[in-house]
Design a protein around this motif. Structure first.
Motif, PDB file in Angstrom:
ATOM      1  N   UNK A 409       0.864  -1.177   0.000  1.00  0.00           N
ATOM      2  CA  UNK A 409       0.000   0.000   0.000  1.00  0.00           C
ATOM      3  C   UNK A 409       0.901   1.228   0.000  1.00  0.00           C
ATOM      4  N   UNK A 410       0.274   2.411  -0.006  1.00  0.00           N
ATOM      5  CA  UNK A 410       1.085   3.635   0.043  1.00  0.00           C
ATOM      6  C   UNK A 410       1.904   3.695   1.321  1.00  0.00           C
ATOM      7  N   UNK A 411       1.374   3.151   2.403  1.00  0.00           N
ATOM      8  CA  UNK A 411       2.115   3.194   3.672  1.00  0.00           C
ATOM      9  C   UNK A 411       3.143   2.079   3.770  1.00  0.00           C
ATOM     10  N   UNK A 412       2.974   1.019   2.984  1.00  0.00           N
ATOM     11  CA  UNK A 412       3.945  -0.083   2.958  1.00  0.00           C
ATOM     12  C   UNK A 412       4.282  -0.386   1.505  1.00  0.00           C
ATOM     13  N   UNK A 413       5.164   0.430   0.898  1.00  0.00           N
ATOM     14  CA  UNK A 413       5.411   0.319  -0.543  1.00  0.00           C
ATOM     15  C   UNK A 413       6.028  -0.999  -0.988  1.00  0.00           C
ATOM     16  N   UNK A 414       6.752  -1.672  -0.109  1.00  0.00           N
ATOM     17  CA  UNK A 414       7.249  -3.005  -0.430  1.00  0.00           C
ATOM     18  C   UNK A 414       6.289  -4.017   0.151  1.00  0.00           C
ATOM     19  N   UNK A 501       6.279  11.524  -9.556  1.00  0.00           N
ATOM     20  CA  UNK A 501       6.606  12.340  -8.384  1.00  0.00           C
ATOM     21  C   UNK A 501       5.429  12.463  -7.431  1.00  0.00           C
ATOM     22  N   UNK A 502       4.240  12.719  -7.980  1.00  0.00           N
ATOM     23  CA  UNK A 502       3.076  12.950  -7.119  1.00  0.00           C
ATOM     24  C   UNK A 502       2.573  11.652  -6.502  1.00  0.00           C
ATOM     25  N   UNK A 503       2.537  10.594  -7.307  1.00  0.00           N
ATOM     26  CA  UNK A 503       2.078   9.287  -6.831  1.00  0.00           C
ATOM     27  C   UNK A 503       3.173   8.277  -7.174  1.00  0.00           C
ATOM     28  N   UNK A 504       4.110   8.032  -6.250  1.00  0.00           N
ATOM     29  CA  UNK A 504       5.239   7.132  -6.539  1.00  0.00           C
ATOM     30  C   UNK A 504       4.793   5.731  -6.944  1.00  0.00           C
ATOM     31  N   UNK A 505       5.551   5.131  -7.839  1.00  0.00           N
ATOM     32  CA  UNK A 505       5.359   3.728  -8.233  1.00  0.00           C
ATOM     33  C   UNK A 505       6.606   2.977  -7.776  1.00  0.00           C
ATOM     34  N   UNK A 589       2.763 -29.188   0.857  1.00  0.00           N
ATOM     35  CA  UNK A 589       1.732 -29.206   1.884  1.00  0.00           C
ATOM     36  C   UNK A 589       2.341 -29.208   3.280  1.00  0.00           C
ATOM     37  N   UNK A 590       3.474 -29.870   3.441  1.00  0.00           N
ATOM     38  CA  UNK A 590       4.120 -29.947   4.758  1.00  0.00           C
ATOM     39  C   UNK A 590       5.073 -28.783   5.014  1.00  0.00           C
ATOM     40  N   UNK A 591       5.496 -28.099   3.950  1.00  0.00           N
ATOM     41  CA  UNK A 591       6.414 -26.964   4.102  1.00  0.00           C
ATOM     42  C   UNK A 591       5.946 -25.833   3.187  1.00  0.00           C
ATOM     43  N   UNK A 592       4.855 -25.153   3.559  1.00  0.00           N
ATOM     44  CA  UNK A 592       4.315 -24.097   2.702  1.00  0.00           C
ATOM     45  C   UNK A 592       5.232 -22.875   2.655  1.00  0.00           C
ATOM     46  N   UNK A 593       5.098 -22.114   1.598  1.00  0.00           N
ATOM     47  CA  UNK A 593       5.871 -20.873   1.448  1.00  0.00           C
ATOM     48  C   UNK A 593       5.379 -19.860   2.477  1.00  0.00           C
ATOM     49  N   UNK A 594       6.318 -19.199   3.168  1.00  0.00           N
ATOM     50  CA  UNK A 594       5.971 -18.183   4.167  1.00  0.00           C
ATOM     51  C   UNK A 594       6.278 -16.797   3.622  1.00  0.00           C
ATOM     52  N   UNK A 595       5.445 -15.798   3.923  1.00  0.00           N
ATOM     53  CA  UNK A 595       5.698 -14.447   3.418  1.00  0.00           C
ATOM     54  C   UNK A 595       7.010 -13.888   3.942  1.00  0.00           C
ATOM     55  N   UNK A 596       7.672 -13.084   3.112  1.00  0.00           N
ATOM     56  CA  UNK A 596       8.917 -12.434   3.519  1.00  0.00           C
ATOM     57  C   UNK A 596       8.624 -11.326   4.524  1.00  0.00           C
ATOM     58  N   UNK A 597       9.683 -10.812   5.124  1.00  0.00           N
ATOM     59  CA  UNK A 597       9.543  -9.692   6.062  1.00  0.00           C
ATOM     60  C   UNK A 597       9.345  -8.371   5.335  1.00  0.00           C
ATOM     61  N   UNK A 598       9.537  -8.367   4.007  1.00  0.00           N
ATOM     62  CA  UNK A 598       9.388  -7.152   3.193  1.00  0.00           C
ATOM     63  C   UNK A 598      10.232  -6.009   3.761  1.00  0.00           C
ATOM     64  N   UNK A 599      11.523  -6.299   3.981  1.00  0.00           N
ATOM     65  CA  UNK A 599      12.423  -5.306   4.574  1.00  0.00           C
ATOM     66  C   UNK A 599      13.617  -4.980   3.675  1.00  0.00           C
ATOM     67  N   UNK A 600      13.441  -5.149   2.386  1.00  0.00           N
ATOM     68  CA  UNK A 600      14.522  -4.844   1.456  1.00  0.00           C
ATOM     69  C   UNK A 600      14.645  -3.347   1.203  1.00  0.00           C
ATOM     70  N   UNK A 601      13.539  -2.658   1.331  1.00  0.00           N
ATOM     71  CA  UNK A 601      13.519  -1.200   1.186  1.00  0.00           C
ATOM     72  C   UNK A 601      13.336  -0.594   2.572  1.00  0.00           C
ATOM     73  N   UNK A 602      14.266   0.248   2.992  1.00  0.00           N
ATOM     74  CA  UNK A 602      14.152   0.958   4.256  1.00  0.00           C
ATOM     75  C   UNK A 602      13.444   2.274   3.991  1.00  0.00           C
ATOM     76  N   UNK A 603      12.299   2.496   4.636  1.00  0.00           N
ATOM     77  CA  UNK A 603      11.494   3.691   4.397  1.00  0.00           C
ATOM     78  C   UNK A 603      11.657   4.653   5.568  1.00  0.00           C
ATOM     79  N   UNK A 604      12.037   5.889   5.261  1.00  0.00           N
ATOM     80  CA  UNK A 604      12.150   6.955   6.266  1.00  0.00           C
ATOM     81  C   UNK A 604      11.023   7.944   6.031  1.00  0.00           C
ATOM     82  N   UNK A 605      10.315   8.298   7.126  1.00  0.00           N
ATOM     83  CA  UNK A 605       9.176   9.228   7.005  1.00  0.00           C
ATOM     84  C   UNK A 605       9.373  10.454   7.886  1.00  0.00           C
TER      85      UNK A 605
END
Length: 605
Positions: A409-414, A501-505, A589-605
């Motif tokens: 989302x806009x608040x969590x771009x990765x 610029x106005x709406x980052x992709x 089925x016994x070892x499903x894929x788990x979501x990543x931590x999504x921490x490759x991009x460090x966001x400063x606000x």
């Protein structure tokens, strides 16, 4: 995968009649606009026109994107603002419920029209996309769509395929999907007033239409965003040009007025960004025009005051806002989010003396397509029919997940899903070229979440091919290009500069690539060159890197013009196949894929 496929009659909605082209219209390059020269006899007014205004209802939707079944995950929810100021999520959407909602809303309204503002098809889930969106066109016919504008996604498969969806006929490669059954096309006109064939100078489809509802004549002008070539593959819009939205609407407003049509509605596939994500917030609480920003605001301020209301789209947001027209008078601008989760109800008065809408009478509200209401049986039958044809492909298990894998989302771009897709493309690309260093994925190409309960709500974590298709429905290829380090940094800076610029992709990135996104800065400075690293090492501006990306990005889509300058291109296989193969290889089925931590991009606000 070799799907299954279906032709067209002239739009048969009883309220539409064709107007023979006039010489003046021919000079404008219009093609066969459906516009009645005169109102037919009005059965309900035997003594002539009434002296008091007549009620008119418009029901509007946009950005349906072939979501015949209720969308899964966050794509199938809307945010509702409660009286105490809190918000809650509401499950919404699904063509069976949308049809019921529209039919209920029409009750008690003698004059009602159902309209849309584009992207009815394209980027669709497998149930529609597998059949080149024929099921969605048939669903729109059944639920009573009267007219739509064209959106950018109607060009995903090119202009010839768009013409086929309007006019009917079997798909040129896949043919008809059933023996003895030919696709008949859309009963409703798809308007493309600002889509011009460069060879002929004419509009690709009708620029406008006039609907005659028991003597009330309403003109509709349909346009898509002029930036369509920037967000659609070059092949999809080859030979077409897209003039300015407001200038085009104003041009055809004059044409309609010369025909005596003064009640005019613009269907615009361009949108805005509301201050609240709640579909029912008060957009004008801070004053007219205060609750909305984005391209549609500037367009609305330029569209002729003779246009009575603007139905908009593209940004997938929900709003009913007032924006002043060029004369300074308030005018309603609406959008009903996306995926059939909402519809907009517009109620207004038609003045028989002026043949126009009483502008001060126009009221609007967005309504939830609630899943607790009864389903429309005819839509259920249609969906079940296509599901039976799709089942051998759609129901195949391709992987397992331990939890929902969601988009950003806009608040969590990765996002975890963005990471998964980028990693899948990197792994596939290395089977083509072992020297590939990284992969990039555009966020707009990720169309749905992967959720554990997507298949019938059982929550077993099985990912089917159909669910994967809903995530990546575009049939892009995985391409590989060589970029210098300096070019790679420029690409990352183009996420937040220029047209973005106005709406980052924010591009989704493969494992090993990291950088800092500093939102306290502006423009390209939000991505500092010295923060970009690969495998922990700074990017060398003079070195070269092999980069995997989809074909849309490789062509410079979404404003990433630097990617188009890459060299030594290799074209690989389908991007969905890369995702499917990755899930199959990295989950069970016994070892499903788990979501990543999504921490490759460090966001400063």
């Amino acid at each position: 995968m070799s799907p299954i496929r279906q032709r067209r009659r002239t739009p048969r909605r009883a309220v539409t009649t064709a107007l023979a082209a006039t010489a003046a219209l021919a000079t404008l390059g219009a093609l066969g606009a459906a516009a009645p020269a005169q109102a037919g006899p009005a059965q309900d007014r035997p003594g002539g026109h009434p002296t008091h205004p007549t009620d008119l209802q418009l029901l509007a939707l946009n950005d349906f994107h072939g979501n015949l079944e209720p969308p899964a995950g966050s794509s199938g929810r809307v945010t509702e603002q409660e009286p105490d100021g809190t918000t809650k999520s509401v499950d919404a959407g699904g063509a069976e419920y949308l049809a019921s909602s529209l039919r209920t809303a029409r009750k008690g309204h003698a004059r009602s029209l159902t309209v849309a503002a584009g992207d009815i098809v394209g980027a669709s889930p497998l149930l529609s996309g597998l059949f080149h969106d024929e099921p969605t066109v048939e669903a729109m016919n059944k639920l009573g769509l009267d007219v739509t504008s064209v959106g950018n996604h109607e060009f995903d498969e090119g202009k010839d395929e768009l013409l086929r969806l309007q006019n009917g006929g079997c798909h040129p490669l896949d043919g008809c999907y059933e023996t003895g059954r030919t696709f008949e096309g859309a009963d409703y006109p798809i308007l493309s007033a600002n889509v011009i064939d460069e060879k002929t100078g004419r509009t690709l489809l009708q620029p406008y239409t006039v609907k005659n509802v028991k003597g009330v004549k309403v003109g509709f002008i349909g346009v898509t965003l002029k930036g369509t070539p920037d967000i659609v593959s070059a092949e999809g819009v080859k030979g077409l040009k897209f003039p300015d939205e407001a200038e085009t609407i104003n041009k055809y407003t004059k044409v309609l007025q010369r025909q005596g049509v003064h009640a005019i509605v613009a269907l615009i596939h361009e949108g805005g960004y509301p201050v609240s994500s709640a579909y029912n917030y008060d957009c004008d609480a801070g004053g007219s025009g205060s609750g909305l920003s984005g391209p549609i605001v500037d367009i609305a301020k330029k569209v002729s005051p003779e246009v009575d209301t603007l139905v908009t789209a593209h940004t997938h947001n929900a709003y009913v806002c007032t924006i002043p027209d060029p004369a300074g008078h308030p005018r309603l601008v609406t959008s009903a989010a996306s995926y059939g989760r909402l519809f907009t109800e517009l109620d207004m008065k038609y003045d028989w003396r002026t043949h126009d809408i009483v502008r001060t009478s126009v009221k609007g509200a967005n309504h939830v397509v609630d899943r607790t209401q009864p389903k429309a049986p005819d839509l259920t039958r249609l969906i079940d029919h296509w599901k039976t044809l799709a089942a051998p492909v759609a129901d195949k298990a391709v992987g397992y997940i331990s939890a929902d894998i969601t988009r950003g989302t806009e608040s969590t771009p990765e996002s975890p899903l963005g990471d998964l897709i980028a990693d899948a493309q990197l792994e596939y690309a290395r089977t083509v070229d072992s020297d590939v260093d990284l992969a990039l994925m555009n966020p707009g190409g990720i169309r749905a979440d992967l959720v554990r309960a997507a298949s019938g709500g059982e929550g077993d974590g099985v990912v089917t091919y159909g669910e994967g298709f809903a995530v990546q429905p575009f049939s892009n290829t995985v391409n590989i290009k060589t970029l210098t380090g300096a070019q790679l940094i420029t690409v990352l800076q183009q996420q937040v500069s220029g047209g973005n610029a106005a709406v980052p992709k924010i591009l989704q990135i493969s494992d090993g690539l990291t950088y800092t996104l500093d939102l306290t800065r502006s423009g390209a400075d939000r991505v500092a060159a010295d923060s970009v690293r690969l495998g922990g090492e700074p990017i060398d501006p003079t070195a070269t890197y092999r980069v995997a990306m989809n074909s849309f990005l490789a062509g410079g889509g979404d404003g990433f013009t630097e990617l188009a300058k890459g060299t030594d291109q290799l074209v690989g296989e389908d991007d969905l196949a890369a995702l499917v193969d990755y899930l199959t290889a990295h989950s069970s089925a016994s070892a499903p894929y788990a979501p990543t931590a999504a921490d490759r991009i460090t966001v400063l606000r």
